[in-house]
Design a protein around this motif. Structure first.
Motif, PDB file in Angstrom:
ATOM      1  N   THR A  32      -3.678 -40.019  -8.581  1.00 28.38           N
ATOM      2  CA  THR A  32      -2.614 -39.007  -8.522  1.00 28.38           C
ATOM      3  C   THR A  32      -2.577 -38.377  -7.122  1.00 28.38           C
ATOM      4  O   THR A  32      -3.321 -38.775  -6.226  1.00 28.38           O
ATOM      5  N   ASP A  33      -1.769 -37.358  -6.965  1.00 24.25           N
ATOM      6  CA  ASP A  33      -1.560 -36.760  -5.639  1.00 24.25           C
ATOM      7  C   ASP A  33      -2.703 -35.855  -5.170  1.00 24.25           C
ATOM      8  O   ASP A  33      -2.894 -35.658  -3.974  1.00 24.25           O
ATOM      9  N   HIS A  34      -3.406 -35.235  -6.139  1.00 25.90           N
ATOM     10  CA  HIS A  34      -4.338 -34.155  -5.775  1.00 25.90           C
ATOM     11  C   HIS A  34      -5.770 -34.448  -6.245  1.00 25.90           C
ATOM     12  O   HIS A  34      -5.986 -35.362  -7.037  1.00 25.90           O
ATOM     13  N   ILE A  35      -6.697 -33.629  -5.793  1.00 20.50           N
ATOM     14  CA  ILE A  35      -8.066 -33.600  -6.333  1.00 20.50           C
ATOM     15  C   ILE A  35      -8.439 -32.142  -6.603  1.00 20.50           C
ATOM     16  O   ILE A  35      -7.847 -31.217  -6.016  1.00 20.50           O
ATOM     17  N   PHE A  36      -9.429 -31.967  -7.476  1.00 19.50           N
ATOM     18  CA  PHE A  36     -10.087 -30.663  -7.629  1.00 19.50           C
ATOM     19  C   PHE A  36     -11.436 -30.814  -6.944  1.00 19.50           C
ATOM     20  O   PHE A  36     -12.179 -31.768  -7.224  1.00 19.50           O
ATOM     21  N   THR A  37     -11.767 -29.919  -6.037  1.00 20.44           N
ATOM     22  CA  THR A  37     -12.992 -30.108  -5.258  1.00 20.44           C
ATOM     23  C   THR A  37     -13.676 -28.778  -4.934  1.00 20.44           C
ATOM     24  O   THR A  37     -13.052 -27.706  -5.030  1.00 20.44           O
ATOM     25  N   ALA A  38     -14.955 -28.858  -4.591  1.00 22.53           N
ATOM     26  CA  ALA A  38     -15.723 -27.684  -4.159  1.00 22.53           C
ATOM     27  C   ALA A  38     -16.920 -28.171  -3.361  1.00 22.53           C
ATOM     28  O   ALA A  38     -17.315 -29.338  -3.479  1.00 22.53           O
ATOM     29  N   ASP A  39     -17.478 -27.295  -2.557  1.00 23.56           N
ATOM     30  CA  ASP A  39     -18.624 -27.657  -1.703  1.00 23.56           C
ATOM     31  C   ASP A  39     -19.821 -26.768  -2.001  1.00 23.56           C
ATOM     32  O   ASP A  39     -19.665 -25.575  -2.298  1.00 23.56           O
ATOM     33  N   TYR A  40     -20.997 -27.361  -1.856  1.00 23.99           N
ATOM     34  CA  TYR A  40     -22.249 -26.622  -2.081  1.00 23.99           C
ATOM     35  C   TYR A  40     -22.977 -26.481  -0.755  1.00 23.99           C
ATOM     36  O   TYR A  40     -23.240 -27.473  -0.070  1.00 23.99           O
ATOM     37  N   LYS A  41     -23.235 -25.242  -0.382  1.00 23.33           N
ATOM     38  CA  LYS A  41     -24.083 -25.019   0.802  1.00 23.33           C
ATOM     39  C   LYS A  41     -24.754 -23.660   0.693  1.00 23.33           C
ATOM     40  O   LYS A  41     -24.268 -22.796  -0.059  1.00 23.33           O
ATOM     41  N   ASN A  42     -25.848 -23.482   1.388  1.00 21.43           N
ATOM     42  CA  ASN A  42     -26.625 -22.239   1.353  1.00 21.43           C
ATOM     43  C   ASN A  42     -26.916 -21.782  -0.074  1.00 21.43           C
ATOM     44  O   ASN A  42     -26.831 -20.601  -0.400  1.00 21.43           O
ATOM     45  N   GLY A  43     -27.184 -22.752  -0.951  1.00 25.59           N
ATOM     46  CA  GLY A  43     -27.650 -22.411  -2.297  1.00 25.59           C
ATOM     47  C   GLY A  43     -26.581 -22.071  -3.309  1.00 25.59           C
ATOM     48  O   GLY A  43     -26.917 -21.643  -4.422  1.00 25.59           O
ATOM     49  N   SER A  44     -25.287 -22.232  -2.985  1.00 29.67           N
ATOM     50  CA  SER A  44     -24.284 -22.002  -4.032  1.00 29.67           C
ATOM     51  C   SER A  44     -23.004 -22.787  -3.760  1.00 29.67           C
ATOM     52  O   SER A  44     -22.781 -23.281  -2.641  1.00 29.67           O
ATOM     53  N   TRP A  45     -22.185 -22.902  -4.824  1.00 28.27           N
ATOM     54  CA  TRP A  45     -20.912 -23.619  -4.726  1.00 28.27           C
ATOM     55  C   TRP A  45     -19.836 -22.711  -4.145  1.00 28.27           C
ATOM     56  O   TRP A  45     -19.762 -21.527  -4.515  1.00 28.27           O
ATOM     57  N   HIS A  46     -19.027 -23.252  -3.249  1.00 21.49           N
ATOM     58  CA  HIS A  46     -17.984 -22.486  -2.561  1.00 21.49           C
ATOM     59  C   HIS A  46     -16.661 -23.234  -2.579  1.00 21.49           C
ATOM     60  O   HIS A  46     -16.628 -24.438  -2.799  1.00 21.49           O
ATOM     61  N   ASP A  47     -15.616 -22.526  -2.208  1.00 20.76           N
ATOM     62  CA  ASP A  47     -14.314 -23.140  -1.884  1.00 20.76           C
ATOM     63  C   ASP A  47     -13.776 -24.030  -2.998  1.00 20.76           C
ATOM     64  O   ASP A  47     -13.486 -25.210  -2.787  1.00 20.76           O
ATOM     65  N   PHE A  48     -13.673 -23.445  -4.194  1.00 19.75           N
ATOM     66  CA  PHE A  48     -13.103 -24.186  -5.327  1.00 19.75           C
ATOM     67  C   PHE A  48     -11.617 -24.325  -5.050  1.00 19.75           C
ATOM     68  O   PHE A  48     -10.920 -23.316  -4.848  1.00 19.75           O
ATOM     69  N   ARG A  49     -11.133 -25.542  -5.014  1.00 18.47           N
ATOM     70  CA  ARG A  49      -9.737 -25.718  -4.622  1.00 18.47           C
ATOM     71  C   ARG A  49      -9.137 -27.006  -5.178  1.00 18.47           C
ATOM     72  O   ARG A  49      -9.854 -27.991  -5.398  1.00 18.47           O
ATOM     73  N   ILE A  50      -7.838 -26.940  -5.402  1.00 20.70           N
ATOM     74  CA  ILE A  50      -7.074 -28.139  -5.735  1.00 20.70           C
ATOM     75  C   ILE A  50      -6.239 -28.419  -4.494  1.00 20.70           C
ATOM     76  O   ILE A  50      -5.563 -27.513  -3.979  1.00 20.70           O
ATOM     77  N   GLU A  51      -6.334 -29.652  -4.007  1.00 14.97           N
ATOM     78  CA  GLU A  51      -5.670 -29.949  -2.735  1.00 14.97           C
ATOM     79  C   GLU A  51      -5.209 -31.402  -2.724  1.00 14.97           C
ATOM     80  O   GLU A  51      -5.633 -32.199  -3.572  1.00 14.97           O
ATOM     81  N   PRO A  52      -4.359 -31.780  -1.770  1.00 17.98           N
ATOM     82  CA  PRO A  52      -3.923 -33.173  -1.693  1.00 17.98           C
ATOM     83  C   PRO A  52      -5.104 -34.134  -1.530  1.00 17.98           C
ATOM     84  O   PRO A  52      -6.069 -33.839  -0.813  1.00 17.98           O
ATOM     85  N   LEU A  53      -5.027 -35.256  -2.220  1.00 17.41           N
ATOM     86  CA  LEU A  53      -6.038 -36.315  -2.080  1.00 17.41           C
ATOM     87  C   LEU A  53      -5.912 -36.959  -0.707  1.00 17.41           C
ATOM     88  O   LEU A  53      -4.801 -37.359  -0.308  1.00 17.41           O
ATOM     89  N   LYS A  54      -7.029 -37.013  -0.006  1.00 18.55           N
ATOM     90  CA  LYS A  54      -7.003 -37.742   1.275  1.00 18.55           C
ATOM     91  C   LYS A  54      -8.385 -38.347   1.500  1.00 18.55           C
ATOM     92  O   LYS A  54      -9.369 -37.890   0.907  1.00 18.55           O
ATOM     93  N   PRO A  55      -8.488 -39.382   2.328  1.00 17.86           N
ATOM     94  CA  PRO A  55      -9.807 -39.984   2.564  1.00 17.86           C
ATOM     95  C   PRO A  55     -10.768 -38.972   3.174  1.00 17.86           C
ATOM     96  O   PRO A  55     -10.352 -38.058   3.904  1.00 17.86           O
ATOM     97  N   LEU A  56     -12.063 -39.115   2.861  1.00 23.80           N
ATOM     98  CA  LEU A  56     -13.075 -38.249   3.469  1.00 23.80           C
ATOM     99  C   LEU A  56     -13.482 -38.866   4.800  1.00 23.80           C
ATOM    100  O   LEU A  56     -13.526 -40.083   4.941  1.00 23.80           O
ATOM    101  N   SER A  57     -13.826 -38.030   5.733  1.00 21.28           N
ATOM    102  CA  SER A  57     -14.403 -38.531   6.966  1.00 21.28           C
ATOM    103  C   SER A  57     -15.912 -38.297   6.843  1.00 21.28           C
ATOM    104  O   SER A  57     -16.358 -37.152   6.768  1.00 21.28           O
ATOM    105  N   VAL A  58     -16.684 -39.363   6.753  1.00 14.79           N
ATOM    106  CA  VAL A  58     -18.104 -39.216   6.423  1.00 14.79           C
ATOM    107  C   VAL A  58     -18.978 -39.884   7.484  1.00 14.79           C
ATOM    108  O   VAL A  58     -18.720 -41.020   7.888  1.00 14.79           O
ATOM    109  N   HIS A  59     -20.016 -39.181   7.925  1.00 18.56           N
ATOM    110  CA  HIS A  59     -20.983 -39.705   8.893  1.00 18.56           C
ATOM    111  C   HIS A  59     -21.782 -40.851   8.253  1.00 18.56           C
ATOM    112  O   HIS A  59     -22.139 -40.760   7.077  1.00 18.56           O
TER     113      HIS A  59
END
Ligand SMILES: Cc1ncc(COP(=O)(O)O)c(C=O)c1O
Length: 366
Positions: A32-59
């Protein structure tokens, strides 16, 4: 608890929905067009968001790829006869995701954000839910490590991403399965009960060998004696004997299927005796030879109930006659009707997404 959770919504400028052929939806291809996503850093989950699906840029040093901290879920949303999207047992899926997380030394994801985020996400994507019988919006929650680091230790950062894929009817053709007596999937004390990526990677080679011999799936056995049945491919497994239905007990080496749990409830409600036990392949074979093993079927989110027409153990084929597949077909109908909102949901398994967007984030939809 706050009355709405801070989950932001950013919509795509142009939906891709018009480019998708809803009459031809092979599993796992269209997103579909979107994803539901969030990030974990400094011991907790942050930035809960629904946003357009796009490729990740990953090291390339991303830890998930090197050390396997990657877990996921598989669930479905469908439309009920009134056209409202329904989720099926999302509370069980977040419980299993968090059990997988604990085993893989990953952080638990907050249940209330999972449920609320999923409701908003599915409500936003509801036009993508295929309308046909047995079609669904497949939801794929994934949690991965995101630290860039070489050296074995748990990552300190993670990402949760829920993707959605419209899928057509899963053609659950009856299965020819091979009882595996050389390779193993999981061992008690290992990670068999976790839905972690490595379990699937490890199954690929033996599954390929079985497919080359004409089998659809492997029946995995408990490893010490290759005597007790665990599960079949990506399904749990049930056997109908003359007076009862048996299914392998959850030992820690088997994935605790949510369809399995639902089937056990529905069968008991229909008045059947269901026993969760160690299922001895020699006893199954003996019952088969006495004419007392009548049906065998797998259970999972994809097909719900998948009949087995042949189960090969060493040099013996246990063939199951289609004319006896009454219970499995009745069961499939019963459970599909609950999931699709067509019959009474006496256990409260379905959850409507209606109103999830308006009530929660009217203010921050962009
Ligand atoms: C290994 C394995 N066993 C069993 C199942 C069935 O689980 P569920 O009924 O939750 O889909 C799955 C599918 O997720 C699976 O991958």
């Amino acid at each position: 608890m706050q009355d709405h959770l801070p989950i932001s919504v950013t919509r795509v400028a142009h939906s891709r929905i018009g480019e998708v052929d809803f009459n031809h939806l092979p599993f796992g291809v269209e997103f579909t067009d979107h994803i539901f996503t969030a990030d974990y850093k400094n011991g907790s989950w942050h930035d809960f968001r629904i946003e357009p699906l796009k490729p990740l840029s990953v090291h390339p040093g991303n830890m998930a790829w090197h050390y396997g901290q990657a877990i996921f879920e598989g669930m479905k949303a469908v439309l009920n006869p009134q056209g409202e999207p329904l989720l099926f047992r999302p509370d069980k899926h977040i419980e299993r995701l968090n059990n997988s997380a604990l085993r893989m030394s990953m952080p638990p994801f907050p249940k209330e954000f999972f449920i609320q985020g999923l409701k908003m996400f599915v409500e936003l994507e509801k036009h993508w839910i295929p309308k046909g019988e047995d079609s669904a919006l497949y939801l794929r929650p994934l949690m991965i490590a995101t630290d860039t680091h070489v050296g074995v230790r748990p990552s300190q950062t993670y990402k949760l991403i829920v993707m959605a894929l419209p899928v057509g009817p899963y053609y659950s053709k009856p299965l020819n399965v091979l009882v595996q007596t050389k390779y193993i999937r999981a061992v008690e004390g290992g990670v068999g009960y976790a839905k972690t990526a490595g379990n699937y990677g490890a199954a690929m080679y033996p599954t390929r060998l079985a497919k080359e011999k004409g089998y659809d799936q492997i029946v995995w056995m408990e490893p010490k004696e290759f005597r007790y049945v665990q599960e079949a491919g990506t399904m749990n497994i049930f056997f109908r004997l003359k007076d009862r239905i048996v299914t392998p007990m959850l030992t820690g080496a088997i994935l605790p299927g949510i369809t399995r749990d639902s089937i056990i409830h529905v069968l008991r409600d229909m008045g059947h005796t269901v026993i969760e036990q160690k299922v001895d392949i020699n006893e199954l074979l003996a019952a088969y030879k006495r004419g007392e093993l009548i049906e065998a079927f797998g259970s999972g989110t994809a097909a719900m109930v998948a009949n087995i027409y042949n189960m090969r153990f060493e040099d013996f084929d246990m063939r199951f006659d289609e004319s006896n597949w009454e219970l499995s077909l009745e069961l499939k109908r019963a459970i599909t009707n609950i999931r699709n909102g067509k019959t009474e949901d006496k256990w409260g398994w379905t959850m409507s997404t209606t109103g999830a967007l308006e009530a929660v984030v009217a203010s921050n939809i962009q």
